[in-house]
Design a protein around this motif. Structure first.
Motif, PDB file in Angstrom:
ATOM      1  N   ASP A 112       0.228  10.792   5.802  1.00 54.74           N
ATOM      2  CA  ASP A 112       0.895  10.053   4.666  1.00 54.74           C
ATOM      3  C   ASP A 112       0.464   9.589   2.914  1.00 54.74           C
ATOM      4  N   TYR A 113       0.792  11.305   2.989  1.00 56.37           N
ATOM      5  CA  TYR A 113       0.359  11.844   1.327  1.00 56.37           C
ATOM      6  C   TYR A 113       1.260  12.087   0.371  1.00 56.37           C
ATOM      7  N   ARG A 150       1.025   7.131   1.671  1.00 58.09           N
ATOM      8  CA  ARG A 150      -0.157   6.027   0.826  1.00 58.09           C
ATOM      9  C   ARG A 150       0.002   6.505  -0.812  1.00 58.09           C
ATOM     10  N   LYS A 168      -4.003   2.497  -2.332  1.00 60.07           N
ATOM     11  CA  LYS A 168      -3.492   1.616  -1.665  1.00 60.07           C
ATOM     12  C   LYS A 168      -2.348   1.029  -1.986  1.00 60.07           C
ATOM     13  N   GLU A 192       0.591  -1.380   0.040  1.00 58.53           N
ATOM     14  CA  GLU A 192      -0.110  -0.154  -0.309  1.00 58.53           C
ATOM     15  C   GLU A 192       1.222   1.216  -0.156  1.00 58.53           C
ATOM     16  N   ARG A 193       1.935   1.337  -0.150  1.00 63.90           N
ATOM     17  CA  ARG A 193       2.642   2.389   0.206  1.00 63.90           C
ATOM     18  C   ARG A 193       3.935   2.657  -0.367  1.00 63.90           C
ATOM     19  N   ASP A 230      -1.745   6.567  -3.363  1.00 58.64           N
ATOM     20  CA  ASP A 230      -2.896   6.678  -4.112  1.00 58.64           C
ATOM     21  C   ASP A 230      -1.961   7.640  -4.668  1.00 58.64           C
TER      22      ASP A 230
END
Ligand SMILES: [Zn+2]
Length: 402
Positions: free
Chosen positions: A350-351, A358, A385, A14-15, A360
């Motif tokens: 975590d953006y 993450r 994710k 997810e990271r 995204d």
């Protein structure tokens, strides 16, 4: 990235494991995005998923905020959880296809709809948990003092799973009630340890000044960096000395401003003749002062606004027109207003396109952010994710005669 820099991004689960110059090409499963624009997925920091897509069922009204609220009453009384869920779900899905994977939805909490709007949006969020993250704001659309029973429903909404405490102080009948409304919202937020995201001064009347009440309360209670004020239209109509003072308080209180020019362009200024006000808050001054400013979609085909499709690229473009954003740094600010700014307002750590964030992400078929704004393409790919959750391709042929 918007800068035109070439980077490699390595995702593990997810990271994001690595984002920057590197040697990921040739690695198994590697994807070549050369010449394309990789961005973090958009964040829609201000939307009303409970109201989306009801427009065709509403009576016509005068186009004002009050007119829209009145027109929605009858429909809201007939909401069912399933009705709200299915409308919200279709907008979440469309938003993901257009590059947005995080949405913060206000949901009406009042004695007309009870907790039905919240339950419907929570159900849609749960159904879409594989493609997006949806947060909810308990929003007393009809006021707290004007709508006896709404405060108890607000408590119940937080207990039922609403993430954030909303508010609408300017909707109360006088200044004392507005102040009391602000205090009640902060009481609730403190009691449940929640952030606040309030509708503030969504009016052309420069004499309406609940933004200062909100800022004063945040400073008094040391609720620093935990409050978002949405719309804030009246600030544009207020005298300069008030604006300067309250912008400074917002900065000190770490208040984020959710300007929603898309809706307010059509909702405000209805009584003006000749030079018609834009209904948009003082984005230029807020930005210059260093206040965190985000742009939200706010409305999609509801009583307030007949358009909208969950495209934050469209929101950024319309907002750029409304707030005079044209230079390269202006356009970078518009990008920030639909990415980093709402992430900051949510206090996300975590953006972004950085190690540990993450994964995204979205890949747009243009070389730069400026071209993305101008051409408004759909993202070719969207990841949530770390998982590919949407793909699109557009085929358009031009048939020449020679
Ligand atoms: Zn709103």
């Amino acid at each position: 990235m918007s800068s035109g820099e070439v980077i490699d991004v390595v995702v593990d689960g997810e990271r994001i494991l690595h984002a920057g110059a590197g040697t990921a090409r040739g690695v198994d499963g590697a994807e070549d995005g050369s010449g394309k624009l990789l961005l973090p997925a958009f964040v829609d920091g201000h939307v009303h998923l409970d109201k989306v897509l009801v427009r065709d069922e509403l009576r016509e009204h005068d186009g004002t905020l009050a007119g829209a609220i009145g027109a929605i009453h009858e429909r809201k009384a007939r909401y069912t959880v399933d009705d709200v869920r299915s409308r919200a779900r279709s907008v979440i899905e469309a938003s993901v296809q257009l590059g947005t994977t995080r949405l913060r939805s206000h949901v009406d909490v009042d004695t007309i709809g009870g907790l039905t709007p919240l339950e419907g949006v929570l159900a849609a969020g749960a159904e879409c948990a594989d493609i997006a993250e949806v947060l909810t704001v308990a929003f007393p659309q009809e006021g707290l003092l004007r709508d006896p029973g709404a405060y108890q429903l607000m408590e119940a909404a937080i207990e039922a799973g609403a993430d954030v405490v909303g508010g609408m102080p300017h909707w109360e009948v006088d200044e004392a009630s507005q102040r009391e409304h602000v205090g009640l919202c902060f009481d609730l937020a403190e009691r449940f340890d929640r952030d606040l995201d309030m509708h503030v001064d969504e009016t052309d009347d420069g004499g309406v000044r609940t933004l200062e009440m909100v800022a004063d309360e945040a400073l008094r209670r040391s609720y620093i960096g935990r409050v978002v004020a949405g719309h804030v239209c009246s600030l544009a109509a207020a005298p300069q000395d008030y604006a300067d003072r309250v912008i400074d308080k917002c900065l000190r209180a770490g208040i984020s401003i959710a300007a929603n020019p898309v809706t307010n362009l059509v909702l405000q200024g209805r009584q003006d003749r000749g030079l018609v006000r834009r209904g948009v808050t003082r984005v230029r001054e807020l930005r210059a002062a260093g206040v965190n400013v985000l742009f939200g979609q706010d409305c999609i085909k509801d009583g307030f606004y007949p358009f909208g499709r969950g495209s934050m690229l469209e929101v950024a473009l319309i907002s750029a027109h409304a707030t005079h954003l044209t230079s390269r740094s202006d356009l970078a600010f518009a990008l920030r207003a639909v990415t980093e700014a709402p992430a900051q307002a949510w206090r996300l750590s975590d953006y972004g396109l950085k190690q540990g964030a993450r994964a995204d992400l979205q890949l747009l078929p243009v070389p730069t952010w400026e071209e993305a704004l101008r051409l408004q393409p759909m993202p070719e790919k969207v990841w949530f994710k770390g998982r590919l959750v949407a793909e699109s391709s557009v085929v358009s042929n031009l048939h020449r005669s020679n």
